[in-house]
Motif scaffolding. Structure first.
Motif, PDB file in Angstrom:
ATOM      1  N   GLY A  97       0.809  -1.211   0.000  1.00  0.00           N
ATOM      2  CA  GLY A  97       0.000   0.000   0.000  1.00  0.00           C
ATOM      3  C   GLY A  97       0.843   1.261   0.000  1.00  0.00           C
ATOM      4  O   GLY A  97       0.547   2.225  -0.730  1.00  0.00           O
ATOM      5  N   TYR A 101       0.922   3.937  -2.964  1.00  0.00           N
ATOM      6  CA  TYR A 101       0.514   5.299  -2.616  1.00  0.00           C
ATOM      7  C   TYR A 101       1.572   6.309  -3.043  1.00  0.00           C
ATOM      8  O   TYR A 101       1.268   7.341  -3.646  1.00  0.00           O
ATOM      9  CB  TYR A 101       0.243   5.404  -1.117  1.00  0.00           C
ATOM     10  CG  TYR A 101       0.234   6.821  -0.609  1.00  0.00           C
ATOM     11  CD1 TYR A 101      -0.767   7.709  -0.979  1.00  0.00           C
ATOM     12  CD2 TYR A 101       1.246   7.281   0.237  1.00  0.00           C
ATOM     13  CE1 TYR A 101      -0.780   9.019  -0.527  1.00  0.00           C
ATOM     14  CE2 TYR A 101       1.250   8.582   0.694  1.00  0.00           C
ATOM     15  CZ  TYR A 101       0.238   9.452   0.305  1.00  0.00           C
ATOM     16  OH  TYR A 101       0.245  10.735   0.761  1.00  0.00           O
ATOM     17  N   ILE A 110      -5.397   1.357  -2.540  1.00  0.00           N
ATOM     18  CA  ILE A 110      -6.636   1.056  -1.821  1.00  0.00           C
ATOM     19  C   ILE A 110      -6.823  -0.451  -1.697  1.00  0.00           C
ATOM     20  O   ILE A 110      -7.156  -0.972  -0.627  1.00  0.00           O
ATOM     21  CB  ILE A 110      -7.834   1.701  -2.535  1.00  0.00           C
ATOM     22  CG1 ILE A 110      -7.775   3.231  -2.378  1.00  0.00           C
ATOM     23  CG2 ILE A 110      -9.158   1.162  -2.008  1.00  0.00           C
ATOM     24  CD1 ILE A 110      -8.783   3.980  -3.232  1.00  0.00           C
ATOM     25  N   ASN A 111      -6.601  -1.174  -2.775  1.00  0.00           N
ATOM     26  CA  ASN A 111      -6.748  -2.628  -2.752  1.00  0.00           C
ATOM     27  C   ASN A 111      -5.793  -3.271  -1.742  1.00  0.00           C
ATOM     28  O   ASN A 111      -6.166  -4.191  -0.999  1.00  0.00           O
ATOM     29  CB  ASN A 111      -6.489  -3.200  -4.148  1.00  0.00           C
ATOM     30  CG  ASN A 111      -6.676  -4.695  -4.206  1.00  0.00           C
ATOM     31  OD1 ASN A 111      -7.758  -5.230  -3.974  1.00  0.00           O
ATOM     32  ND2 ASN A 111      -5.591  -5.410  -4.493  1.00  0.00           N
ATOM     33  N   PHE A 113      -4.426  -1.827   0.991  1.00  0.00           N
ATOM     34  CA  PHE A 113      -4.828  -1.521   2.366  1.00  0.00           C
ATOM     35  C   PHE A 113      -6.113  -2.254   2.759  1.00  0.00           C
ATOM     36  O   PHE A 113      -6.325  -2.562   3.937  1.00  0.00           O
ATOM     37  CB  PHE A 113      -4.985  -0.012   2.551  1.00  0.00           C
ATOM     38  CG  PHE A 113      -3.674   0.723   2.597  1.00  0.00           C
ATOM     39  CD1 PHE A 113      -2.677   0.347   3.489  1.00  0.00           C
ATOM     40  CD2 PHE A 113      -3.424   1.790   1.746  1.00  0.00           C
ATOM     41  CE1 PHE A 113      -1.466   1.019   3.533  1.00  0.00           C
ATOM     42  CE2 PHE A 113      -2.214   2.462   1.788  1.00  0.00           C
ATOM     43  CZ  PHE A 113      -1.225   2.082   2.676  1.00  0.00           C
ATOM     44  N   GLU A 114      -6.972  -2.559   1.778  1.00  0.00           N
ATOM     45  CA  GLU A 114      -8.145  -3.378   2.075  1.00  0.00           C
ATOM     46  C   GLU A 114      -7.728  -4.779   2.512  1.00  0.00           C
ATOM     47  O   GLU A 114      -8.379  -5.395   3.363  1.00  0.00           O
ATOM     48  CB  GLU A 114      -9.059  -3.457   0.845  1.00  0.00           C
ATOM     49  CG  GLU A 114      -9.873  -2.192   0.613  1.00  0.00           C
ATOM     50  CD  GLU A 114     -10.724  -2.276  -0.637  1.00  0.00           C
ATOM     51  OE1 GLU A 114     -10.363  -3.053  -1.551  1.00  0.00           O
ATOM     52  OE2 GLU A 114     -11.740  -1.559  -0.713  1.00  0.00           O
ATOM     53  N   THR A 130      -5.588   2.267   9.256  1.00  0.00           N
ATOM     54  CA  THR A 130      -5.714   1.826   7.863  1.00  0.00           C
ATOM     55  C   THR A 130      -7.088   2.166   7.300  1.00  0.00           C
ATOM     56  O   THR A 130      -7.218   2.603   6.149  1.00  0.00           O
ATOM     57  CB  THR A 130      -5.451   0.320   7.754  1.00  0.00           C
ATOM     58  OG1 THR A 130      -4.166   0.017   8.305  1.00  0.00           O
ATOM     59  CG2 THR A 130      -5.465  -0.120   6.295  1.00  0.00           C
ATOM     60  N   LEU A 131      -8.136   1.977   8.118  1.00  0.00           N
ATOM     61  CA  LEU A 131      -9.475   2.356   7.670  1.00  0.00           C
ATOM     62  C   LEU A 131      -9.552   3.853   7.370  1.00  0.00           C
ATOM     63  O   LEU A 131     -10.168   4.283   6.390  1.00  0.00           O
ATOM     64  CB  LEU A 131     -10.516   1.980   8.729  1.00  0.00           C
ATOM     65  CG  LEU A 131     -10.916   0.506   8.799  1.00  0.00           C
ATOM     66  CD1 LEU A 131     -11.798   0.262  10.013  1.00  0.00           C
ATOM     67  CD2 LEU A 131     -11.631   0.071   7.519  1.00  0.00           C
ATOM     68  N   SER A 133      -7.065   5.742   6.524  1.00  0.00           N
ATOM     69  CA  SER A 133      -6.291   5.966   5.302  1.00  0.00           C
ATOM     70  C   SER A 133      -7.106   5.591   4.074  1.00  0.00           C
ATOM     71  O   SER A 133      -7.068   6.274   3.046  1.00  0.00           O
ATOM     72  CB  SER A 133      -5.006   5.134   5.337  1.00  0.00           C
ATOM     73  OG  SER A 133      -4.194   5.504   6.413  1.00  0.00           O
ATOM     74  N   LEU A 134      -7.858   4.501   4.170  1.00  0.00           N
ATOM     75  CA  LEU A 134      -8.702   4.085   3.051  1.00  0.00           C
ATOM     76  C   LEU A 134      -9.760   5.141   2.749  1.00  0.00           C
ATOM     77  O   LEU A 134     -10.080   5.400   1.581  1.00  0.00           O
ATOM     78  CB  LEU A 134      -9.361   2.744   3.370  1.00  0.00           C
ATOM     79  CG  LEU A 134      -8.455   1.524   3.190  1.00  0.00           C
ATOM     80  CD1 LEU A 134      -9.050   0.297   3.871  1.00  0.00           C
ATOM     81  CD2 LEU A 134      -8.230   1.246   1.699  1.00  0.00           C
ATOM     82  N   SER A 138      -9.865   7.076  -0.754  1.00  0.00           N
ATOM     83  CA  SER A 138     -11.102   7.059  -1.531  1.00  0.00           C
ATOM     84  C   SER A 138     -11.500   8.486  -1.919  1.00  0.00           C
ATOM     85  O   SER A 138     -12.010   8.729  -3.016  1.00  0.00           O
ATOM     86  CB  SER A 138     -12.229   6.404  -0.730  1.00  0.00           C
ATOM     87  OG  SER A 138     -11.941   5.036  -0.501  1.00  0.00           O
ATOM     88  N   TYR A 150     -16.030   3.713   4.633  1.00  0.00           N
ATOM     89  CA  TYR A 150     -14.841   3.425   5.452  1.00  0.00           C
ATOM     90  C   TYR A 150     -14.909   4.136   6.792  1.00  0.00           C
ATOM     91  O   TYR A 150     -14.506   3.588   7.827  1.00  0.00           O
ATOM     92  CB  TYR A 150     -13.572   3.822   4.706  1.00  0.00           C
ATOM     93  CG  TYR A 150     -13.185   2.859   3.620  1.00  0.00           C
ATOM     94  CD1 TYR A 150     -12.976   1.505   3.896  1.00  0.00           C
ATOM     95  CD2 TYR A 150     -13.010   3.290   2.308  1.00  0.00           C
ATOM     96  CE1 TYR A 150     -12.622   0.611   2.879  1.00  0.00           C
ATOM     97  CE2 TYR A 150     -12.654   2.401   1.292  1.00  0.00           C
ATOM     98  CZ  TYR A 150     -12.471   1.070   1.586  1.00  0.00           C
ATOM     99  OH  TYR A 150     -12.111   0.185   0.595  1.00  0.00           O
TER     100      TYR A 150
END
Length: 434
Positions: A97, A101, A110-111, A113-114, A130-131, A133-134, A138, A150
């Motif tokens: 990630g 980034y 994004i993928n 960190f998911e 992390t959430l 950051s997502l 986004s 998120y």
């Protein structure tokens, strides 16, 4: 500025403040105990040195500028992911990630960190950051519903008070989705939290708050926000905007005082702002100042030497009872206009100045060019000029043309009667003197 940075700044964040899990804690020699100490709800497996050293190697390659080699090193680690525990896999995706980034490959970041939050056995602090950051990524990727989703997930596991950045991010997402009520509630909370803590709300928060109040057609609230923006940030555009909003809410005296203060500070420089200043002067009964502002701006090359601006200056001088000064500008406007409208205005001004020959010429020019809104006015002006030149027959002829127009019919009839009487009186006097 790249797309990522511009979007993050618009959201109230910069790439420098993007809340991504810290890679600094992953470099060799840094204790991991603090990460484990924060985990209170579940057991987190250990990050083995062998795995960590491979991840650190990938990081160093990417940091040294060889992103391709860094990703290849991570791919090599990923091939053995079946032998890794959940925490190790989470950290691997965390490194992916970061690299994506930093390369502005947002969908891939994004993928990755998911994949981090998909692992169950990770520290709660890592899950939360992390959430968040997502949500931010986004926003940068223009996935506004993703931001809201998120943040909702973040809410479910967060046990501490939400930071103001949370409310700003939520507000920006709702704003982009045209959900102004939700957006306004969020940004108002962010501003209130900052002020409660004795902090100054960030400028772009207030920009968003102002935009939302404007979108919701609450001009008095827009005024309140702009007053705060001037007090805190004192930018030229805020003075101009506040002046305009004062006019919208009917506070004309405040409008004049504000735009004049901005002018004195050197904030009024563009042609649109200078013309706006002149219009405010006119509205507030200060036509001489209006003419002066426009004249100076024209001489400085800020506003064009065109029919619209010349006519404005001319009319401002007339309202200021400076008819002589208006002549040059009416003449320029007339020469730049295909119709005779400004020749007609020039004729009327020249009559007031008792320059009857020039007035008659201007009136005839107006009628020759045509395109007049009220042709009868030009005939009236011509009739008055000819009368004062004692050209009675020509005067009567002009007024007879004006009489054909309903707008000036009664006035023309009065003039015809008056001119005929004056003609008869002049002829009688002439005969008496023979």
């Amino acid at each position: 500025m790249n797309k990522l940075n511009s979007l993050l700044l618009f959201a109230g964040l910069s790439s420098a403040t993007l809340v991504l899990p810290s890679m600094a804690s992953m470099i060799p020699g840094v204790e991991l105990a603090s990460v484990h100490a924060e985990q209170t709800t579940k057991r987190v497996p250990a990050l083995r040195d062998k795995v960590y050293s491979q991840l650190a190697r990938a990081q160093k390659l990417a940091d040294d500028g060889d992103v391709k080699a860094g990703l290849a090193a991570l791919d090599s680690v990923k091939e053995r992911s079946s032998s890794m525990n959940e925490y190790e896999r989470a950290m691997m995706y965390n490194f992916y990630g970061f690299i994506y980034y930093n390369e502005n490959r947002l969908p891939e970041a994004i993928n990755a960190f998911e994949q981090v939050v998909a692992e169950d056995a990770i520290p709660e602090s890592l899950h939360l950051s992390t959430l968040f950051s997502l949500a931010q990524l986004s926003m940068a990727n223009e996935d506004y519903q993703g931001v809201v989703n998120y943040l909702a997930k973040w809410d479910k596991i967060n046990t501490k008070p939400q930071p103001d950045s949370y409310y700003v991010l939520k507000s920006q997402a709702f704003y982009q989705m045209n959900k102004y009520d939700e957006a306004l509630a969020a940004i108002n909370t962010a501003v209130a939290l900052a002020e409660k803590d004795g902090k100054t709300p960030k400028e772009n928060w207030l920009v968003l708050q102002r935009a939302l109040y404007y979108s919701k057609q609450q001009p008095k609230k827009v005024v309140e926000v702009l007053e705060k923006m001037i007090a805190l940030y004192n930018k030229p555009e805020y003075w101009v905007q506040l002046s305009g909003m004062y006019g919208e809410v009917g506070q004309e005296k405040d409008q004049l005082a504000t735009i004049e203060a901005a002018y004195q500070q050197g904030f009024i420089k563009t042609k649109s702002d200078l013309r706006n200043l002149a219009q405010v002067y006119m509205f507030n009964g200060l036509p001489f100042k209006a003419a002066k502002v426009m004249k100076q701006a024209q001489e400085q090359g800020i506003i064009e030497d065109n029919v619209k601006n010349n006519a404005f200056i001319a009319e401002a001088y007339v309202q200021a009872k400076e008819d002589k000064k208006s002549i040059a500008y009416f003449e320029k406007a007339a020469s730049q206009e295909r119709s005779g409208i400004y020749d007609q205005r020039l004729a009327e001004v020249l009559i007031n100045l008792e320059l009857f020959n020039e007035a008659a010429d201007a009136a005839r020019e107006a009628l020759d060019k045509g395109g007049l809104d009220f042709e009868s006015n030009a005939y009236v002006a011509l009739g008055m000029a000819q009368f004062n030149l004692q050209n009675y027959d020509a005067s009567i002829l002009a007024f007879e043309q004006a009489e054909k127009h309903k707008r000036s019919e009664r006035l023309a009839q009065q003039w015809i009667k008056y001119v005929k009487n004056e003609k008869l009186h002049a002829e009688t006097l002439k005969q008496a003197l023979l």
